[in-house]
Design a protein around this motif. Structure first.
Motif, PDB file in Angstrom:
ATOM      1  N   VAL A 163       0.830  -1.204   0.000  1.00 39.60           N
ATOM      2  CA  VAL A 163       0.000   0.000   0.000  1.00 39.60           C
ATOM      3  C   VAL A 163       0.868   1.260   0.000  1.00 39.60           C
ATOM      4  CG1 VAL A 163      -1.642   1.347   1.391  1.00 39.60           C
ATOM      5  CG2 VAL A 163      -1.987  -1.117   1.101  1.00 39.60           C
ATOM      6  N   VAL A 164       1.884   1.267   0.871  1.00 37.97           N
ATOM      7  CA  VAL A 164       2.752   2.447   0.978  1.00 37.97           C
ATOM      8  C   VAL A 164       3.505   2.694  -0.332  1.00 37.97           C
ATOM      9  CG1 VAL A 164       4.819   3.372   2.124  1.00 37.97           C
ATOM     10  CG2 VAL A 164       3.014   2.299   3.479  1.00 37.97           C
ATOM     11  N   ILE A 165       4.075   1.625  -0.898  1.00 36.14           N
ATOM     12  CA  ILE A 165       4.896   1.811  -2.110  1.00 36.14           C
ATOM     13  C   ILE A 165       4.033   2.199  -3.311  1.00 36.14           C
ATOM     14  CG2 ILE A 165       6.466   0.673  -3.730  1.00 36.14           C
ATOM     15  CD1 ILE A 165       7.451  -0.987  -1.313  1.00 36.14           C
ATOM     16  N   VAL A 166       2.872   1.566  -3.440  1.00 33.71           N
ATOM     17  CA  VAL A 166       1.989   1.944  -4.554  1.00 33.71           C
ATOM     18  C   VAL A 166       1.566   3.417  -4.396  1.00 33.71           C
ATOM     19  CG1 VAL A 166      -0.285   1.530  -5.602  1.00 33.71           C
ATOM     20  CG2 VAL A 166       1.216  -0.397  -5.088  1.00 33.71           C
ATOM     21  N   ALA A 167       1.340   3.853  -3.156  1.00 30.03           N
ATOM     22  CA  ALA A 167       0.993   5.263  -2.915  1.00 30.03           C
ATOM     23  C   ALA A 167       2.162   6.175  -3.318  1.00 30.03           C
ATOM     24  CB  ALA A 167       0.633   5.473  -1.444  1.00 30.03           C
ATOM     25  N   VAL A 168       3.382   5.741  -3.016  1.00 29.58           N
ATOM     26  CA  VAL A 168       4.572   6.526  -3.397  1.00 29.58           C
ATOM     27  C   VAL A 168       4.660   6.632  -4.926  1.00 29.58           C
ATOM     28  CG1 VAL A 168       7.113   6.470  -3.452  1.00 29.58           C
ATOM     29  CG2 VAL A 168       5.904   6.029  -1.314  1.00 29.58           C
ATOM     30  N   LEU A 169       4.425   5.514  -5.621  1.00 24.92           N
ATOM     31  CA  LEU A 169       4.489   5.516  -7.086  1.00 24.92           C
ATOM     32  C   LEU A 169       3.410   6.442  -7.667  1.00 24.92           C
ATOM     33  CD1 LEU A 169       5.028   1.723  -8.021  1.00 24.92           C
ATOM     34  CD2 LEU A 169       6.716   3.436  -7.371  1.00 24.92           C
ATOM     35  N   TYR A 170       2.206   6.345  -7.094  1.00 21.53           N
ATOM     36  CA  TYR A 170       1.089   7.164  -7.578  1.00 21.53           C
ATOM     37  C   TYR A 170       1.404   8.648  -7.389  1.00 21.53           C
ATOM     38  CZ  TYR A 170      -3.646   8.985  -8.046  1.00 21.53           C
ATOM     39  OH  TYR A 170      -4.747   9.709  -8.449  1.00 21.53           O
ATOM     40  N   ARG A 171       1.923   8.975  -6.221  1.00 24.35           N
ATOM     41  CA  ARG A 171       2.254  10.380  -5.926  1.00 24.35           C
ATOM     42  C   ARG A 171       3.363  10.885  -6.866  1.00 24.35           C
ATOM     43  NH1 ARG A 171       2.335  14.554  -2.270  1.00 24.35           N
ATOM     44  NH2 ARG A 171       4.405  15.388  -1.892  1.00 24.35           N
ATOM     45  N   HIS A 172       4.343  10.023  -7.110  1.00 28.26           N
ATOM     46  CA  HIS A 172       5.444  10.402  -8.002  1.00 28.26           C
ATOM     47  C   HIS A 172       4.919  10.733  -9.400  1.00 28.26           C
ATOM     48  CE1 HIS A 172       8.950   9.776 -10.672  1.00 28.26           C
ATOM     49  NE2 HIS A 172       9.654  10.214  -9.659  1.00 28.26           N
ATOM     50  N   ARG A 173       4.003   9.879  -9.881  1.00 30.54           N
ATOM     51  CA  ARG A 173       3.443  10.098 -11.229  1.00 30.54           C
ATOM     52  C   ARG A 173       2.663  11.396 -11.302  1.00 30.54           C
ATOM     53  NH1 ARG A 173       2.875   7.139 -15.626  1.00 30.54           N
ATOM     54  NH2 ARG A 173       0.742   7.633 -16.159  1.00 30.54           N
ATOM     55  N   LYS A 174       1.963  11.716 -10.202  1.00 26.31           N
ATOM     56  CA  LYS A 174       1.120  12.913 -10.187  1.00 26.31           C
ATOM     57  C   LYS A 174       1.941  14.190 -10.043  1.00 26.31           C
ATOM     58  CE  LYS A 174      -2.876  11.107 -10.741  1.00 26.31           C
ATOM     59  NZ  LYS A 174      -3.550  11.384 -12.009  1.00 26.31           N
ATOM     60  N   THR A 175       3.084  14.079  -9.361  1.00 25.22           N
ATOM     61  CA  THR A 175       3.833  15.300  -9.037  1.00 25.22           C
ATOM     62  C   THR A 175       5.016  15.555  -9.966  1.00 25.22           C
ATOM     63  OG1 THR A 175       5.115  14.059  -7.418  1.00 25.22           O
ATOM     64  CG2 THR A 175       3.213  15.271  -6.576  1.00 25.22           C
ATOM     65  N   HIS A 176       5.288  14.611 -10.888  1.00 26.02           N
ATOM     66  CA  HIS A 176       6.422  14.808 -11.797  1.00 26.02           C
ATOM     67  C   HIS A 176       5.921  15.069 -13.214  1.00 26.02           C
ATOM     68  CE1 HIS A 176       8.727  13.393  -8.410  1.00 26.02           C
ATOM     69  NE2 HIS A 176       9.837  13.679  -9.051  1.00 26.02           N
ATOM     70  N   PRO A 177       6.719  15.783 -13.998  1.00 27.17           N
ATOM     71  CA  PRO A 177       6.295  16.072 -15.368  1.00 27.17           C
ATOM     72  C   PRO A 177       6.045  14.781 -16.148  1.00 27.17           C
ATOM     73  CG  PRO A 177       8.357  17.209 -14.840  1.00 27.17           C
ATOM     74  CD  PRO A 177       8.049  16.313 -13.693  1.00 27.17           C
ATOM     75  N   LYS A 178       5.053  14.841 -17.046  1.00 24.65           N
ATOM     76  CA  LYS A 178       4.722  13.661 -17.851  1.00 24.65           C
ATOM     77  C   LYS A 178       5.912  13.302 -18.733  1.00 24.65           C
ATOM     78  CE  LYS A 178       0.671  12.105 -20.185  1.00 24.65           C
ATOM     79  NZ  LYS A 178      -0.204  12.368 -21.272  1.00 24.65           N
ATOM     80  N   PRO A 179       6.266  12.007 -18.790  1.00 20.72           N
ATOM     81  CA  PRO A 179       7.396  11.637 -19.640  1.00 20.72           C
ATOM     82  C   PRO A 179       7.115  11.949 -21.108  1.00 20.72           C
ATOM     83  CG  PRO A 179       6.727   9.799 -18.244  1.00 20.72           C
ATOM     84  CD  PRO A 179       5.695  10.856 -18.102  1.00 20.72           C
ATOM     85  N   PHE A 180       8.187  12.140 -21.870  1.00 19.73           N
ATOM     86  CA  PHE A 180       8.079  12.433 -23.302  1.00 19.73           C
ATOM     87  C   PHE A 180       7.348  11.284 -24.011  1.00 19.73           C
ATOM     88  CE2 PHE A 180       9.756  11.936 -27.616  1.00 19.73           C
ATOM     89  CZ  PHE A 180       9.567  13.199 -28.138  1.00 19.73           C
ATOM     90  N   GLU A 181       6.370  11.617 -24.817  1.00 19.37           N
ATOM     91  CA  GLU A 181       5.606  10.601 -25.566  1.00 19.37           C
ATOM     92  C   GLU A 181       6.120  10.549 -26.993  1.00 19.37           C
ATOM     93  OE1 GLU A 181       2.598   8.718 -25.281  1.00 19.37           O
ATOM     94  OE2 GLU A 181       2.039   9.120 -23.189  1.00 19.37           O
ATOM     95  N   ILE A 182       6.484   9.354 -27.441  1.00 17.08           N
ATOM     96  CA  ILE A 182       6.912   9.205 -28.827  1.00 17.08           C
ATOM     97  C   ILE A 182       5.703   9.473 -29.730  1.00 17.08           C
ATOM     98  CG2 ILE A 182       7.808   7.569 -30.536  1.00 17.08           C
ATOM     99  CD1 ILE A 182       9.101   6.074 -28.213  1.00 17.08           C
ATOM    100  N   PRO A 183       5.880  10.295 -30.760  1.00 16.53           N
ATOM    101  CA  PRO A 183       4.746  10.562 -31.645  1.00 16.53           C
ATOM    102  C   PRO A 183       4.163   9.246 -32.181  1.00 16.53           C
ATOM    103  CG  PRO A 183       6.650  11.910 -32.233  1.00 16.53           C
ATOM    104  CD  PRO A 183       7.104  10.951 -31.194  1.00 16.53           C
ATOM    105  N   GLY A 184       2.843   9.056 -32.017  1.00 16.12           N
ATOM    106  CA  GLY A 184       2.225   7.782 -32.382  1.00 16.12           C
ATOM    107  C   GLY A 184       1.525   7.808 -33.728  1.00 16.12           C
ATOM    108  N   ARG A 185       1.296   6.596 -34.275  1.00 17.24           N
ATOM    109  CA  ARG A 185       0.565   6.475 -35.536  1.00 17.24           C
ATOM    110  C   ARG A 185      -0.868   6.046 -35.287  1.00 17.24           C
ATOM    111  NH1 ARG A 185       4.360   1.923 -37.643  1.00 17.24           N
ATOM    112  NH2 ARG A 185       4.292   1.619 -35.409  1.00 17.24           N
ATOM    113  N   TYR A 186      -1.099   5.417 -34.110  1.00 19.01           N
ATOM    114  CA  TYR A 186      -2.414   4.838 -33.828  1.00 19.01           C
ATOM    115  C   TYR A 186      -3.067   5.561 -32.659  1.00 19.01           C
ATOM    116  CZ  TYR A 186       0.144   1.066 -36.209  1.00 19.01           C
ATOM    117  OH  TYR A 186       0.914   0.345 -37.067  1.00 19.01           O
ATOM    118  N   THR A 187      -4.322   5.176 -32.401  1.00 17.82           N
ATOM    119  CA  THR A 187      -5.044   5.719 -31.242  1.00 17.82           C
ATOM    120  C   THR A 187      -5.670   4.547 -30.480  1.00 17.82           C
ATOM    121  OG1 THR A 187      -6.990   5.995 -32.635  1.00 17.82           O
ATOM    122  CG2 THR A 187      -5.620   7.965 -32.276  1.00 17.82           C
ATOM    123  N   GLY A 188      -6.234   4.850 -29.313  1.00 20.42           N
ATOM    124  CA  GLY A 188      -6.968   3.855 -28.525  1.00 20.42           C
ATOM    125  C   GLY A 188      -6.125   2.679 -28.095  1.00 20.42           C
TER     126      GLY A 188
END
Lengths: 353, 74
Positions: A163-188
């Motif tokens: 529970v603690v570690i998953v909360a740490v991971l969730y918080r990290h994702r929310k508080t850090h800039p979104k990683p660079f997304e490779i331009p995609g060809r598809y959707t969904g």
């Protein structure tokens, strides 16, 4: 037949997830030192915590057999083997799992490393070199007995940790800039399954769940262990070239052809599927110096995998979740080996900016 | 200012990242660096490093020969 199919299925799922997420256990450990990414500790711990919760939780429900007794181990053999394995993983640019993934995505470097591993691993576990392995295992032997390993305490500890570690991971994702997304060809879903690099946070949770569920599933077929790589790969060689008195690795089951043998094939297939649907498959040849490194890395992982009773997966992620003292001890030397090789081989290549 | 071109095809991680870091260390401010690679894991760690180091990513392309090319400006 169902035994082999379920092993294959777990391997395919794991190989696909590893490939799609670009997960690399060696890279995670290496970058704690090389890139000062302390966050990687949380990513690795998440796998162990989720898997440990499933393993011990199901053990208390009698759906997983938690052994009364784990075999004693040699402090020397485990330390030396794990150290060599860690060094080999850096030299090969990835551990055995990465080697299997590379075989699936067309990188010939992976195949070279795999062949060197199999030849060396067979030599020291079933060939003339097995006497050396037996000798190394013969002194400084200690019991693998952790009090309370079969009690309710591990369930509580792993539940809190998860529970603690998953909360740490969730918080990290929310508080850090979104990683660079490779331009995609598809959707969904096509984008998610075929080209998106899966973020590491959900990936490690999925890997923890897969590794945890491997216990009841393979246990159902009489193999009471989780993911393993060293012996399952070597089981193919033991089947092709039968030998007597094999010096086993992390568990007593995988020296025979079975669930584990198909797990490792599944990893190659899963990687291949992920690569083909992403239209990334191509045969990539290494240059001469890379090929030599692959041979050296494969040899070191062959020695290390047998002498260390397992690899980064079986000791680093599976045995640790089982609360095996041997695996925690091995993990220390696996990490030291990776960091030592990083310090000696990779750090000097960096110029100061 | 000429752009720098680096070919790391056939090399696996972390060698492409080390090559990019070394090129950035030697490059002048505003200089462009183009790095071609085949290591799939580098599709994560190269852009991550650029993002963290404040290096501008100009383009990120998948090539027909199944390699990738990242172009950055220091």
């Amino acid at each position: 037949m169902a035994t082999l199919a379920s092993g294959l299925l777990f391997g395919v799922l794991f190989g696909f997830v590893v490939k799609r997420s670009r997960f690399c256990m060696t890279g995670l450990v290496r970058d704690i030192y090389l890139e000062k990414r302390l966050y990687n500790i949380a990513l690795i711990a998440a796998i162990v915590a989720v898997e440990g919760l499933i393993y011990h939780g199901l053990g208390h429900l009698h759906l997983v057999r938690i052994p009364f007794y784990l075999p004693p181990f040699s402090l020397v053999s485990i330390a030396l083997g794990s150290l060599l394995f860690g060094i080999g993983a850096v030299v090969s640019s990835g551990c055995l799992t990465s080697t299997l993934v590379k075989c699936g995505d067309g990188r010939v470097a992976g195949l070279i490393s795999l062949v060197a591993f199999v030849l060396t691993g067979y030599f020291v576990s079933a060939g003339p070199g097995k006497d050396v392995s037996k000798y190394l295992r013969s002194f400084f032997i200690v019991e693998d007995m952790l009090p309370g390993r079969r009690s309710i305490i591990p369930v509580i500890v792993f539940a809190v940790l998860a529970v603690v570690i998953v909360a740490v991971l969730y918080r990290h994702r929310k508080t850090h800039p979104k990683p660079f997304e490779i331009p995609g060809r598809y959707t969904g879903m096509r984008h998610v399954l075929c080209e998106k690099n899966w973020p590491m946070e959900p990936t490690v949770v999925i890997i923890g769940i897969l590794m945890g569920l491997a216990f009841p599933v393979s246990g159902h077929f009489g193999r009471h262990f989780g993911f393993a790589i060293v012996s399952p790969i070597l089981s193919w060689a033991y089947t092709a070239f039968p030998a007597r008195g094999i010096v086993g690795s992390c568990n007593p089951y995988d020296t025979m052809f079975g669930w584990g043998s198909m797990l490792v094939v599944g990893i190659v297939v899963g990687s291949l599927v992920a690569t083909v649907v992403a239209r990334e498959f191509s045969i990539v040849l290494p240059d001469a110096s890379t090929a030599v490194k692959m041979v050296i890395g494969g040899v070191l992982m062959g020695l290390g995998g047998v002498w260390g009773h397992g690899c980064l997966i079986a000791n680093g992620l599976v045995g640790t979740a089982q609360l095996s003292l041997k695996s925690w001890y091995a993990l220390v030397f696996l990490v030291l080996g990776i960091w030592m090789a990083t310090r000696l081989l990779l750090k000097p290549a960096l110029k100061k900016g | 200012m000429e752009s720098v071109k680096i070919d790391t095809k056939g090399q696996d991680c972390p060698l492409p990242l080390i090559a990019l870091k070394n090129a950035l260390a030697e490059a002048e401010e505003g200089q462009e660096i183009e790095l071609e690679f085949t290591c799939p894991e580098a599709t994560v760690n190269l852009p991550n490093h650029c993002q963290e180091a404040g290096v501008e990513i100009l383009s990120f392309d998948k090539n027909e020969s199944k390699s990738w090319t990242i172009k950055v400006r220091k």
